[in-house]
Design an enzyme around this catalytic site. Structure first.
Site, PDB file in Angstrom:
ATOM      1  N   ARG A  47      -3.012 -25.159 -40.188  1.00  0.00           N
ATOM      2  CA  ARG A  47      -3.948 -24.102 -40.598  1.00  0.00           C
ATOM      3  C   ARG A  47      -5.332 -24.354 -40.023  1.00  0.00           C
ATOM      4  O   ARG A  47      -5.819 -25.479 -40.058  1.00  0.00           O
ATOM      5  CB  ARG A  47      -4.073 -24.046 -42.124  1.00  0.00           C
ATOM      6  CG  ARG A  47      -2.810 -23.545 -42.748  1.00  0.00           C
ATOM      7  CD  ARG A  47      -2.928 -23.237 -44.224  1.00  0.00           C
ATOM      8  NE  ARG A  47      -1.690 -22.599 -44.598  1.00  0.00           N
ATOM      9  CZ  ARG A  47      -1.037 -22.790 -45.733  1.00  0.00           C
ATOM     10  NH1 ARG A  47      -1.552 -23.582 -46.648  1.00  0.00           N
ATOM     11  NH2 ARG A  47       0.092 -22.176 -45.970  1.00  0.00           N
ATOM     12  N   SER A  83      -1.914 -20.813 -48.702  1.00  0.00           N
ATOM     13  CA  SER A  83      -1.380 -21.808 -49.633  1.00  0.00           C
ATOM     14  C   SER A  83      -0.710 -21.205 -50.854  1.00  0.00           C
ATOM     15  O   SER A  83      -0.798 -20.011 -51.114  1.00  0.00           O
ATOM     16  CB  SER A  83      -2.521 -22.716 -50.105  1.00  0.00           C
ATOM     17  OG  SER A  83      -3.189 -22.104 -51.187  1.00  0.00           O
ATOM     18  N   ASP A 108       3.801 -26.165 -53.147  1.00  0.00           N
ATOM     19  CA  ASP A 108       3.024 -26.290 -51.929  1.00  0.00           C
ATOM     20  C   ASP A 108       3.677 -25.384 -50.896  1.00  0.00           C
ATOM     21  O   ASP A 108       4.905 -25.378 -50.755  1.00  0.00           O
ATOM     22  CB  ASP A 108       3.006 -27.739 -51.426  1.00  0.00           C
ATOM     23  CG  ASP A 108       1.980 -27.902 -50.334  1.00  0.00           C
ATOM     24  OD1 ASP A 108       0.877 -28.393 -50.622  1.00  0.00           O
ATOM     25  OD2 ASP A 108       2.269 -27.494 -49.187  1.00  0.00           O
ATOM     26  N   ARG A 138      -1.604 -22.275 -53.797  1.00  0.00           N
ATOM     27  CA  ARG A 138      -2.473 -22.669 -54.921  1.00  0.00           C
ATOM     28  C   ARG A 138      -2.624 -21.535 -55.934  1.00  0.00           C
ATOM     29  O   ARG A 138      -3.166 -20.481 -55.646  1.00  0.00           O
ATOM     30  CB  ARG A 138      -3.835 -23.168 -54.419  1.00  0.00           C
ATOM     31  CG  ARG A 138      -4.719 -22.152 -53.747  1.00  0.00           C
ATOM     32  CD  ARG A 138      -5.914 -22.825 -53.073  1.00  0.00           C
ATOM     33  NE  ARG A 138      -5.476 -23.605 -51.924  1.00  0.00           N
ATOM     34  CZ  ARG A 138      -6.232 -23.871 -50.863  1.00  0.00           C
ATOM     35  NH1 ARG A 138      -7.478 -23.457 -50.816  1.00  0.00           N
ATOM     36  NH2 ARG A 138      -5.761 -24.569 -49.850  1.00  0.00           N
ATOM     37  N   ASP A 168      -1.003 -36.938 -52.751  1.00  0.00           N
ATOM     38  CA  ASP A 168      -1.294 -36.948 -51.313  1.00  0.00           C
ATOM     39  C   ASP A 168      -2.542 -36.153 -50.934  1.00  0.00           C
ATOM     40  O   ASP A 168      -3.156 -36.405 -49.904  1.00  0.00           O
ATOM     41  CB  ASP A 168      -0.089 -36.413 -50.514  1.00  0.00           C
ATOM     42  CG  ASP A 168       0.382 -35.047 -50.993  1.00  0.00           C
ATOM     43  OD1 ASP A 168      -0.243 -34.483 -51.904  1.00  0.00           O
ATOM     44  OD2 ASP A 168       1.386 -34.535 -50.461  1.00  0.00           O
ATOM     45  N   HIS A 169      -2.955 -35.225 -51.771  1.00  0.00           N
ATOM     46  CA  HIS A 169      -4.069 -34.354 -51.394  1.00  0.00           C
ATOM     47  C   HIS A 169      -5.431 -34.924 -51.786  1.00  0.00           C
ATOM     48  O   HIS A 169      -6.342 -34.987 -50.976  1.00  0.00           O
ATOM     49  CB  HIS A 169      -3.924 -32.981 -52.070  1.00  0.00           C
ATOM     50  CG  HIS A 169      -2.947 -32.067 -51.422  1.00  0.00           C
ATOM     51  ND1 HIS A 169      -1.613 -32.335 -51.329  1.00  0.00           N
ATOM     52  CD2 HIS A 169      -3.114 -30.852 -50.840  1.00  0.00           C
ATOM     53  CE1 HIS A 169      -1.010 -31.345 -50.718  1.00  0.00           C
ATOM     54  NE2 HIS A 169      -1.897 -30.426 -50.410  1.00  0.00           N
TER      55      HIS A 169
HETATM   56  C1  MIC Z   1      -2.650 -26.310 -48.038  1.00  0.00           C
HETATM   57  O1  MIC Z   1      -2.150 -26.777 -47.026  1.00  0.00           O
HETATM   58  O2  MIC Z   1      -3.378 -25.299 -48.026  1.00  0.00           O
HETATM   59  C2  MIC Z   1      -2.361 -26.981 -49.369  1.00  0.00           C
HETATM   60  C3  MIC Z   1      -3.620 -27.611 -49.817  1.00  0.00           C
HETATM   61  O3  MIC Z   1      -1.402 -27.982 -49.182  1.00  0.00           O
HETATM   62  C4  MIC Z   1      -1.853 -25.914 -50.345  1.00  0.00           C
HETATM   63  C5  MIC Z   1      -1.675 -26.392 -51.713  1.00  0.00           C
HETATM   64  C6  MIC Z   1      -2.936 -26.488 -52.498  1.00  0.00           C
HETATM   65  O4  MIC Z   1      -3.843 -25.683 -52.327  1.00  0.00           O
HETATM   66  O5  MIC Z   1      -3.005 -27.391 -53.333  1.00  0.00           O
HETATM   67  C7  MIC Z   1      -0.532 -25.257 -49.901  1.00  0.00           C
HETATM   68  O6  MIC Z   1      -0.196 -25.275 -48.752  1.00  0.00           O
HETATM   69  O7  MIC Z   1       0.133 -24.637 -50.746  1.00  0.00           O
HETATM   70 FE1  SF4 Z   2      -1.363 -31.505 -47.027  1.00  0.00          FE
HETATM   71 FE2  SF4 Z   2      -1.204 -28.844 -47.039  1.00  0.00          FE
HETATM   72 FE3  SF4 Z   2      -2.287 -30.149 -44.976  1.00  0.00          FE
HETATM   73 FE4  SF4 Z   2       0.280 -30.315 -45.381  1.00  0.00          FE
HETATM   74  S1  SF4 Z   2      -0.847 -28.469 -44.865  1.00  0.00           S
HETATM   75  S2  SF4 Z   2      -1.070 -32.001 -44.878  1.00  0.00           S
HETATM   76  S3  SF4 Z   2       0.422 -30.301 -47.582  1.00  0.00           S
HETATM   77  S4  SF4 Z   2      -3.075 -30.059 -47.064  1.00  0.00           S
END
Ligand code: MIC
Ligand code: SF4
Length: 660
Positions: free
Chosen positions: A379, A547, A119, A549, A64-65
């Site tokens: 975010r 996140s 995630d 990550r 999805d990312h």
């Molecule tokens: C995000 O919303 O910051 C992400 C991208 O979904 C991250 C995961 C990632 O960095 O791959 C998260 O929320 O953990």
């Molecule tokens: Fe994707 Fe993270 Fe954004 Fe949710 S917050 S849509 S999981 S990148």
């Protein structure tokens, strides 16, 4: 003793430790989820740990990312994940099927179960009464292999909801209001549990918006009871058999109670550039905007998008605004295509993006320089849109669509008065369109060995950390302030496609702090490493927000970082640091933060011994001559992992001894 909902689930899943607030406990994980940006590392580590086949009740790998597919990297990841996951016994949701949290809620979530996801927005599952927790990919890999998940037995913040939301006020406004009270800092080790007679007025997707964005509070998770609304939702997803009723006992004690009367909530917004920089939309009304996106795992459910479609029907988006809609799942998109709502959205001048994270993680749709962008996401960290200096406001879909029609930030509760637009009440359908044809089934244990795992050349197995030295001698590579997010540490956007290639991705660690003409963080760190010295990072409060990550630990580890010294460190990031053998140290006296600077030479004489059994370490600042004390807030397991040089080695060693 009457129990909270959280403690009931913890009790049913406890495999080690005692349910005493503040103690480390291990819990059994029923379900896991991974997404592609964290999933490749999770599966590479799963393979490296020799964990065999998935041992949970259910594990799902999602794409999805990373779906923009500029160059081969994304598709290499997709093919690797599809083949490795199904071979290991996991399900695999293909690119285009939707955002992991939305799809998981629709198709797999189960009340009273535990879910661990790589995630940070995994707590979305709390909307359906799951204990759903975000973690680093390596912790999820261990859970996929049947290992327990370790956490601090939490404090429970009870949020008592009464009343009912007014028309045009959304559940997004509830979580934004809560963020204004609790902020993004200082909530580590807590869980938010919702109760009270206002709960019944919220549908599962509305609850999921609240638990999803609860991640921004920095809490371990958030959860709603499982009740008739949950039952109806599951039945409409043709999964009625998963239903189980679940609520806190009468008189359950919370560590803190916050009361919220839903009928008093008004439309809210998170202003640039933190999810807790809250204002009411009426205070912002009239602000010029150039771009709006409705989407992300927070606000792209069927009900959210139907409300947008009905409001836009027969109307047009202001010509000075770029407006995009990204449906949360293929189910949502398909249903709206069938019932004509998608046509109303298209006719209004909106751009329809595919079902995925997209602009939420800087995969396209970056705003122009200096303009305001309104997003229904969770975010708005600086530059997350892909534009340096971005001005992102986080709002509800109601505020987004009202603003799209009016051409400036608009309080949606005024729409009726100004434009005569009535609030379109959306009922959830009694039956959602169920089509799981883009979810691959796990291969059987018999067929799995015959299947080939596809590994493109851009997929590089990450190296395990080396052992910690007895004495740590190094330099402060960077001194940063409060609320450093993992987006600061490890940028996403155009670099997201490098997730499966640590040596390449590590080049952009902390690139937001790069100055023209000066060596980058990575260059300095590698130089220090070549000299045999350790890199250290000094930070203020709430280091590692945001996140899950693990690259925010993995890449610094690759560059030779061995310690982070901060006022406070956020839960998931601290666990990731430990998993990659970086020692998390907190200042005993926060004032010592002011007595340390970038480039200072630091020494920790007896690091290894301290990690074994001490609560503190003495850090000698050889540049200033001022020593200070750092706290080691570590469980026995954390210590063992650090002493084994990280979770990969720790798990391998444990597997060896258990098979002897
Ligand atoms: C995000 O919303 O910051 C992400 C991208 O979904 C991250 C995961 C990632 O960095 O791959 C998260 O929320 O953990
Ligand atoms: Fe994707 Fe993270 Fe954004 Fe949710 S917050 S849509 S999981 S990148």
């Amino acid at each position: 003793m009457p129990k909270t909902l959280v403690y009931k689930i913890l009790e049913n899943h406890l495999v080690s430790g005692d349910l005493v607030c503040g103690e480390t406990i291990g819990i059994r994980i029923d379900q896991t989820l991974t997404q592609d940006a964290t999933g490749t590392t999770a599966f590479l580590l799963f393979e490296s740990m020799g964990l065999g086949r998935v041992k949970t009740e259910l594990s799902v790998s999602y794409i999805d990312h990373n779906m923009s597919q500029f160059g081969p990297e994304n598709h290499n990841d997709h093919l690797y994940l599809q083949t490795v996951a199904t071979r290991a016994g996991a399900w695999h949701s293909r690119a285009g099927n939707g955002i992991c949290h939305q799809v998981h809620l629709e198709r797999f979530g189960k009340p009273a179960s535990t879910l661990l996801g790589s995630d940070s927005h995994t707590p979305t599952g709390g909307g359906i009464g799951m204990l759903a927790i975000g973690a680093g990919g390596m912790d999820v890999a261990v859970a996929m292999g049947g290992g327990a998940f370790y956490l601090t037995c939490p404090k429970v913040i009870g949020v008592k909801l009464t009343g009912k939301l007014r028309p045009w006020v959304a559940s997004k406004d509830v979580i934004l209001k809560l963020l204004s009270i609790l902020t993004t800092k200082g909530n580590v080790g807590c869980v938010v549990e919702y109760f009270g007679n206002g709960v019944a007025s919220l549908s599962v997707p509305q609850r999921a918006t609240i638990t999803n964005m609860g991640a921004e509070l920095g809490v371990t998770t958030s959860i709603f009871p499982s009740d008739n609304r949950t039952k109806t939702f599951l039945a409409a997803q043709k999964r009625g058999d998963c239903y189980q009723s679940l609520s806190a006992d009468q008189g359950a004690k919370y560590d803190r109670v916050i009361e919220m009367d839903l009928s008093k909530i008004e439309p809210m917004a998170a202003c640039p550039s933190s999810p807790d920089n809250i204002a009411t939309v009426s205070e912002l009304a009239g602000t010029e905007i150039a771009q709006i996106v409705v989407g992300s795992c927070t606000n792209s459910s069927y009900a959210d998008l139907m409300m947008v479609a009905k409001t836009l029907k027969g109307r047009h988006i202001d010509p000075m605004i770029e407006f995009a809609v990204a449906p949360g799942s293929r189910q949502v998109l398909n249903m709206m295509a069938k019932n004509g709502a998608l046509a109303d959205i298209i006719a209004s001048g909106a751009r329809v993006l595919e079902s995925g994270c997209g602009p939420c993680i800087g995969q396209g749709f970056s705003p122009a320089d200096g303009v305001v962008t309104l997003r229904t996401f969770n975010r708005n960290f600086p530059s997350r849109t892909g534009t340096v200096g971005d001005q992102t406001y986080l709002v509800s879909p109601e505020t987004a669509v009202a603003s799209a029609i009016m051409g400036h930030i608009t309080d949606p509760t005024t729409l009726k008065e100004v434009m005569g637009i009535k609030y379109p009440t959306i009922e959830l359908p009694s039956s959602f369109l169920v089509d799981d044809s883009m979810i691959e089934q796990p291969l059987s244990a018999e067929d799995a060995p015959k299947a080939k795992v596809l590994r493109g050349p851009t997929i590089v197995v990450p190296k395990a950390p080396t052992a910690l030295p007895e004495k740590l001698t190094g330099k402060v590579l960077l001194k940063c302030g409060d609320k450093i997010t993992t987006d600061h540490i490890m940028p996403a956007g155009v670099f997201l496609k490098l997730r499966s290639n640590v040596p390449q991705y590590a080049k952009v660690v902390f690139n937001c702090f790069s100055e023209e003409g000066k060596p980058t963080f990575a260059e300095q760190a590698l130089k220090l490493k070549a000299e045999g010295l350790a890199g250290m990072i000094v930070a203020g409060q709430s280091y590692g927000q945001g996140s899950s990550r693990e690259h925010a630990a993995l890449c610094p580890m690759y560059l030779g970082v061995r310690a982070v010294i901060a006022k406070t460190i956020e839960r998931i990031h601290k666990a990731n640091l430990i998993n990659f053998a970086i020692v998390p140290i907190e200042f005993e006296d926060p004032a010592d933060y002011d007595r340390i600077g970038t480039d200072d030479d630091l020494e920790i004489e007896n690091l290894l011994q301290a990690v074994k059994n001490a609560e503190t370490v003495n850090v000698a600042n050889k540049t200033t001559g001022i020593d200070f004390t750092g706290k080691l807030k570590l469980s026995q397991r954390d210590r063992d992992i650090l002493l084994s040089a990280g979770l990969l080695n720790y798990t391998r060693e444990k597997n060896k001894t258990s098979t002897k």
